[in-house]
Structures are given as C-alpha cells and as structure tokens.
Scaffold this active site. Structure first.
Site, PDB file in Angstrom:
ATOM      1  N   ASP A 103       0.846  -1.193   0.000  1.00  0.00           N
ATOM      2  CA  ASP A 103       0.000   0.000   0.000  1.00  0.00           C
ATOM      3  C   ASP A 103       0.878   1.239   0.000  1.00  0.00           C
ATOM      4  O   ASP A 103       1.667   1.444   0.920  1.00  0.00           O
ATOM      5  CB  ASP A 103      -0.920  -0.002   1.233  1.00  0.00           C
ATOM      6  CG  ASP A 103      -1.707   1.304   1.328  1.00  0.00           C
ATOM      7  OD1 ASP A 103      -2.072   1.851   0.272  1.00  0.00           O
ATOM      8  OD2 ASP A 103      -1.938   1.782   2.454  1.00  0.00           O
ATOM      9  N   ASP A 114      -6.054   3.140  -4.452  1.00  0.00           N
ATOM     10  CA  ASP A 114      -6.436   2.783  -3.075  1.00  0.00           C
ATOM     11  C   ASP A 114      -7.947   2.785  -2.846  1.00  0.00           C
ATOM     12  O   ASP A 114      -8.468   1.956  -2.105  1.00  0.00           O
ATOM     13  CB  ASP A 114      -5.714   3.673  -2.053  1.00  0.00           C
ATOM     14  CG  ASP A 114      -5.765   5.150  -2.461  1.00  0.00           C
ATOM     15  OD1 ASP A 114      -6.517   5.485  -3.389  1.00  0.00           O
ATOM     16  OD2 ASP A 114      -5.037   5.955  -1.849  1.00  0.00           O
TER      17      ASP A 114
END
Length: 740
Positions: free
Chosen positions: A430, A534
């Site tokens: 991430d 995201d």
C-alpha cells in the site's frame, strides 16, 4: 545322505523359480470413461506388448457404454483390445441419487465378472464413483488392487473418493512427489508406493511433435483457423455445488461468445448437474453459433494436439492443470474443481468466477501466451516403471494391508490444521501519502505480518524500498508457512490495472506518474502482480472481506489524508474509460468553495479530507481559537492535526464544531450525488475519519436526498486495513498456483 538333501533343496527352489517364471501375471484393467482410459491405455499397450510376462483382461463399465457420451468403448476396440466384459452400470438421471445408484448397480454386477476372471491384480484409476465400486468389490473379494493417481488433491468430492480408493488399494502408482508424500502421510506403506509419473504423459511427450497437427485442428474447427488462435473449453459440474457450477458455465459461455474466437467445446462428463449444463448450452445457441464447435468426444491423441496448439484452454477439466502443462498452453481454471492440484505456471485460477467480466479479463491475460513446459506430472517413462513394479509383486505375500501410523504427540492434537498445510497468501503493498506498507495476507483476510516504512520522496528510492520490503516479506513467508500466490499493489492516484501502470499520482506522492510498477516487481519476485488505486482497493476489500460481501451494488468512500473511493456495480469494479471513475473525492459540492489539491475548487476533498480539516485546525490555532478547557497544550503549529479539531469540537468548541458540520455536510451532499447517479444499495465509509462522518452523512441524506434514495444504509467499515486487504483480494481472486 547329506549331499542328496542339499541337492533336493536346490531342486525345490529351482522348481519354485521355474513355476514363478512360467506363471504369467493376470492383470485386469477396468476402465469407466474417456478420461481414465487415456491414462490406462498406455499401460494396457505395455502389458499387451509383453505376452510372456502378463495376461491382460479388460473390463469396461460406466459412461463408456452410453450413447450420449459418444459410446467411447469403441475407441478401446479400435485400439485392438479384446473387451472381456461390458457392464452397463450407469443409472441415468445425472443427479446425486443416480450416482449412488450407479455405484450400487456396479457392485451388484462386478462379483460375477471378477469371479470369472480371477485376476491376480486389478488396475483402477483415479477418483470417479465407478472406480470406488471397482475397488470395493475387489477388496472384498481378496483381489489385489493397484491404484493409479492416488494421493492427489483437486478440491472436490472426488478427493474423498480418491482417498477412499487409496485405502482399499494394496499398491499405488502415483504421479507427483507431493502425491507420494500424501499417500505416506495417509499411512500407506511406502514400499508399496511407486512414484511413476502420469502414464498419459508417456503419450504426450511422444505425440507432442506430430507433423499433421494442422489437419487435426482444421478437421475439428474448420479450414480457416490458425495455430494458437482458438480455444478449447471443457467444464464439468462440481457435484458439491451444482447451482454455482451451472452459473459459472453460463458466465464462461457468455465470456467466450463475446471473446469472439473459434472455440471447440466438449460436452461435460456424467456427474450430477451435467443435464442442466447441456440445457444452458442449448439455451445460448452454442451448437448453432458460427464460432463454436460442440462435440461429445475427441480421441485422446487428437485432443492432445488440439490442446497443444490452442491459444488457451478454459474450464475446470483436470486436463488443463495436468496435460496442458506439458505443452505450456495457457489455461484458465474456473471455480474450485481443481484448486488443490499442483500446476505449472501456465494455469491462471479464477476462483470466484462470479462475473463474465472476470472470465473475459482472464481470457485477455492468457490467450495466445506461451509458457515453459512443466514436467510436474511425469517425464514420459511411467509405463516401463509400472510394468516393472507389477513384476515385483509377490503373490505369496499376505493380502492383508498393514498401515504405517505415525506417532502422535499428545499436545499436537488441538493445533490448527494450518500448521500442516501452507496457508495460501498474497503479498499486499500500500503506497500512501505518508507510509509505504507491505503485508502478508492469508486467504481468509488475516494479516499474518505487516511492515511499515516512511514513503520515500523520489522514484528511485521508493522503488528500491518496495522491492527490498517485498523480498524480505517473501523470505519471512516461508518461515510463517505461507505460500505467496502473487502481489497486489494499492496506490494513490489514477491507475491502469490492465497494464499495471500508474498514470497520474496524487500531489502527495511525488515522482509517481506514468510508472510501470508491475514489471519491476514481477521481475524481482517472479510472481504475478496486480495494481489498482487505493479507493478501488478499499471497495474490493469490502466485497471480499467486509460489509460488501454478497452485495451486488455498493459504494465505498475512503476518508483519510485525501478522499477516494470505489464503485461496485453488478459485482464489478467500475474503472471508467480513462480509469478515472469513482474519483469520489473530486465530486464538486460548491461552485467556488475552498481550493483543492487537484487544482479545482469546491471538491469534497477540499472540505472533508484529513488535510482539509488539518488546514482548518491550523487556521483556528493561529487565531488562538482552537484550544478549549480540557485539551492538552499545543505548542508548535506543525503538530496540529484533524484529531485536535475533532477533540476540540467534542469538548464544545463552537468554531471547531462549525468546521466539522460543513465537512459532514459537504461529504453528505457528495454522497447524495452518488446515490442519485448509481443508486447503490449500500454506502460504506472507510478510513480514519469514517466513524465521525457516519451520523452527519446519514442525517444529510435524510434531509436532502430523493425519497427513494433515503433508505440507503450508510455503514462504517469494520476492516482495519482496507487498502492492504483490497490489494490482497486482487491476488486471491485470480491466481496462478506455482510450484517451486
């Protein structure tokens, strides 16, 4: 008298040797369907070619003798084998009860045949219900059984049947090292297990280089078809989940119709559910469709050529995970029927094949590729090994099997099964505005281990750090007993997930536009890589692990440093024509409004993101309007954050309350715009600020949305790490299962 005694003893042993030498081994091979015959035929040819050692009896039963399945016993006759007995054992009906009745019928008919043939050894293959009837009858009649392909795992009811046959069998010829280890783990005596490889590979590796393959392809698919430019499709019902397998079949046909390539489709096998599948095929008009050729049976040699030169093979046949690997043909395996099998890297698993789009995407990924040939299932010498093994069987040794039970430690009992099985896992990355995080995440969404570092400011150092963290995680995964199936990357900005490229980044991540992130990671780790932004990842996480499970249409809004989101419509993420869909942070809720990082004004993000709130908190702090009774002293303006603003509001600071009210109103109005546009059945708020926004958003919806949209639920996400979990879900939904 002693020398005479010695001579007599010698003569006696010679005589025994002689008897043994003159006596041939009577081997009965029983075959039930086209699939097992392709494995048994090479052995039958081998036995027939050694008439001094062996006597061959052939028993044919099961779907070989059924018209609808192409009367495949004729291939056995064409191969010039004498069929000793034909047993009609199939009770029609194609449902669970019919399968059970067929086993019963076979058990009624077999004793006579076995009694008449009196074989020394019965050769049985695989994991079908007919084979279970054969093994049961032989075991109860004290006939030695050699079981082929025991110890494998495919992931359906067949596993239980295959293991049951292994328990009844006296000898085993298995195909892979893992299968051999499974048999030993199942307490089978390792002296009676032969690691032979798969008999059909003997034919495969020999037949691989035929000159007339184009004639075969044209014969089945028409004159104008080219090599590597057609698809072979073969999907069977999964008897433990018939409804779902029919749905997958329907989606596969839809995907194939829109993929628009010449396709050879084989009718499914006789399992429960096959009738409905044929009905679906007829309903879609597949048999009349110009791109399709639907057939009941293709002779194995020709089928091999068709698979070898196909652009891709799709479905859930074991041929895809086994034989196709020998040629490096790309395979798309749908659903759960083969998920446990060892495969080469040519296989892409689409486990949750719940949309046509996923299957179509898999076809795009695989079609026309070529992979290295895999020898997991054999090296082409299985038959000579099996014949040698048969010759070593001592018919005088007792028939009773002995099982080799391992010692069991008392304290092992309560442990979870996962310590034996590797946990199938994904590596999730991430890339946020502040941190760079990597995690190992299991199939069930458990975060096994997490690594966090500050996200570097330049492209070089960032890429270097990603690879370093991923490599470290892959090494740790081995000790944690996790098998990494692939890498999923979640990043801020606009992403082209098909190419694995970051198109435009957010201002928060510098030097991160027009970046191919897939290639360097894939090259370094030798794993497939998926990438998305995201917000989309947060939506995927909810779909697989959160409130969105089983919900067809929902929207996720992620409220963190910035604001993003993802829209799931008909179970699919919407990416949009330029990968800019679901940029929910940039829905404008005011004609002028505050400036946004994107360069425009009045976006939700300019009102309600963590950055916007921090900006307001700093403004109030500079004007000395932020601190109230009960708050910790704030010294430098640098450290003021959104949390201070929220705390101030909680403690009764009216200015802070007003800022949050405006933010909640802006977010609520933005969400109403979404409700009026895509009308989802659920809105999920995710991220650090979600809990603070849920009530105000629900309130604004109640006041300002259209009546029909007012009942839509707004929930706060329960997931701790939506971006990481979403990145992992991309991997866990589509993965190639590799064996290192």
């Amino acid at each position: 008298g002693t020398p005479d005694h010695g001579r007599l003893m010698r003569e006696k042993t010679d005589k025994m040797e002689e008897n043994k030498a003159t006596r041939k081994l009577r081997v009965c091979v029983a075959t039930c369907n086209r699939a097992d015959y392709s494995k048994l035929a090479p052995i039958m040819f081998g036995i027939k070619a050694n008439p001094d050692e062996f006597e061959l009896e052939v028993v044919v039963l099961g779907s070989h003798l059924i018209d609808d399945y192409g009367n495949t016993f004729r291939m056995i006759e064409q191969d010039d084998f004498d069929i000793g007995s034909k047993l009609h054992t199939i009770v029609r009906g194609e449902d669970e009860a019919a399968m059970v009745e067929s086993v019963g019928l076979a058990l009624v008919k077999l004793p006579d045949v076995l009694h008449r043939l009196r074989p020394d050894i019965l050769v049985v293959h695989g994991d079908r219900f007919d084979a279970l009837a054969l093994a049961t009858a032989a075991a109860l009649m004290n006939i030695r059984i050699l079981h082929l392909e025991g110890g494998e795992v495919s992931g359906t009811i067949d596993d239980s049947i295959r293991h049951a046959i292994s328990k009844l069998a006296h000898y085993h010829a298995c195909c892979t090292r893992t299968a051999e280890q499974h048999l030993i783990a199942m307490c089978e005596d390792h002296t009676r297990i032969l690691l032979a490889g798969c008999p059909s590979y003997d034919k495969l590796l020999a037949a691989h280089h035929r000159d007339d393959y184009m004639d075969i392809i044209r014969n089945w698919l028409g004159d104008n078809v080219k090599e590597h430019d057609y698809i072979v499709a073969l999907q069977h019902p999964v008897t433990t989940d018939i409804k779902n397998s029919i749905k997958i079949y329907e989606l596969m046909l839809d995907a194939l119709i829109s993929f628009n390539k010449k396709t050879l489709i084989l009718f499914p096998n006789i399992d429960a559910g096959s009738k409905e599948m044929v009905r679906v095929m007829r309903k879609k008009g597949v048999e009349q469709h110009p791109n399709f050729r639907a057939v009941k049976h293709v002779p194995f040699e020709q089928f091999i050529q068709l698979v070898c030169h196909a652009g891709a093979m799709i479905g859930n046949s074991s041929c895809g995970v086994r034989e196709a690997g020998a040629f490096g043909t790309p395979v798309i395996n749908l659903g759960s029927r083969q998920t446990g099998r060892e495969t080469g890297e040519n296989v892409l698993h689409v486990r949750d094949a719940d949309t046509q789009n996923k299957i179509y995407h898999a076809l795009e990924l695989q079609f026309g590729k070529r992979y290295p040939c895999s020898k997991i299932y054999g090296d082409g010498n299985a038959v000579p090994r099996i014949l040698k093994f048969l010759q070593t069987i001592d018919l005088d040794e007792p028939l009773q099997k002995t099982f080799c039970f391992p010692p069991v430690k008392e304290w092992d009992i309560s442990q979870d099964i996962d310590h034996i099985l590797e946990t199938q896992s994904a590596l999730a990355v991430d890339l946020g505005g502040t941190n760079l995080r990597v995690a190992i995440i299991s199939m069930r969404g458990k975060i096994v281990k997490k690594y966090t570092q500050a996200n570097p400011k330049t492209y070089e150092t960032r890429m270097e750090l990603i690879l370093k963290m991923c490599t470290e995680a892959v090494i740790d995964a081995v000790h944690l007993n996790c098998r990494i199936l692939g890498v999923g990357v979640s990043t801020g900005g606009r992403v082209n997930p098909q190419e694995g490229v970051i198109l435009h980044s957010t201002k928060l991540i510098q030097e991160w536009s027009s970046i191919d992130i897939r290639t360097p990671i894939s090259d370094a780790l030798h794993l497939p890589v998926w990438v998305d932004n995201d917000g989309n990842c947060a939506a995927l996480a909810e779909k697989k692990f959160g409130h969105g499970k089983g919900v067809e249409n929902f929207v996720t809004i992620i409220t963190g440093t910035g604001i993003g989101g993802g829209i799931i419509q008909h179970n699919e993420l919407i990416h949009g024509s330029t990968f800019c869909a679901a940029e929910l942070g940039h829905i404008m809720v005011s004609l002028d409004g505050p400036e946004c990082m994107c360069g425009s004004r009045g976006c939700i993000e300019a009102y309600a993101s963590g950055m916007a709130l921090q900006k307001e908190a700093k403004r109030l702090h500079d004007e000395e309007l932020l601190e109230v009774e009960g708050m910790v002293d704030l010294k430098k303006a640098e450290s003021v954050s959104a949390i201070h603003l929220i705390n101030a509001a909680r403690l009764g600071n009216h200015k802070a309350e007003a800022v949050l009210r405006t933010a909640g109103m802006a977010l609520g109005v933005g969400i109403i715009n979404i409700l009026h546009m895509v009308n989802p059945s659920l809105v999920i708020l995710s991220g650090v600020l979600a809990a603070h926004y849920q009530a105000p958003v629900q309130q604004v919806i109640g006041q300002r949305a259209l009546t029909s949209a007012q009942s839509i639920q707004v929930l706060t996400s329960d997931l701790e790490e939506p971006a990481l979990l979403g990145a992992a879900s991309m991997v866990l939904d589509y993965t190639t299962r590799r064996i290192y």
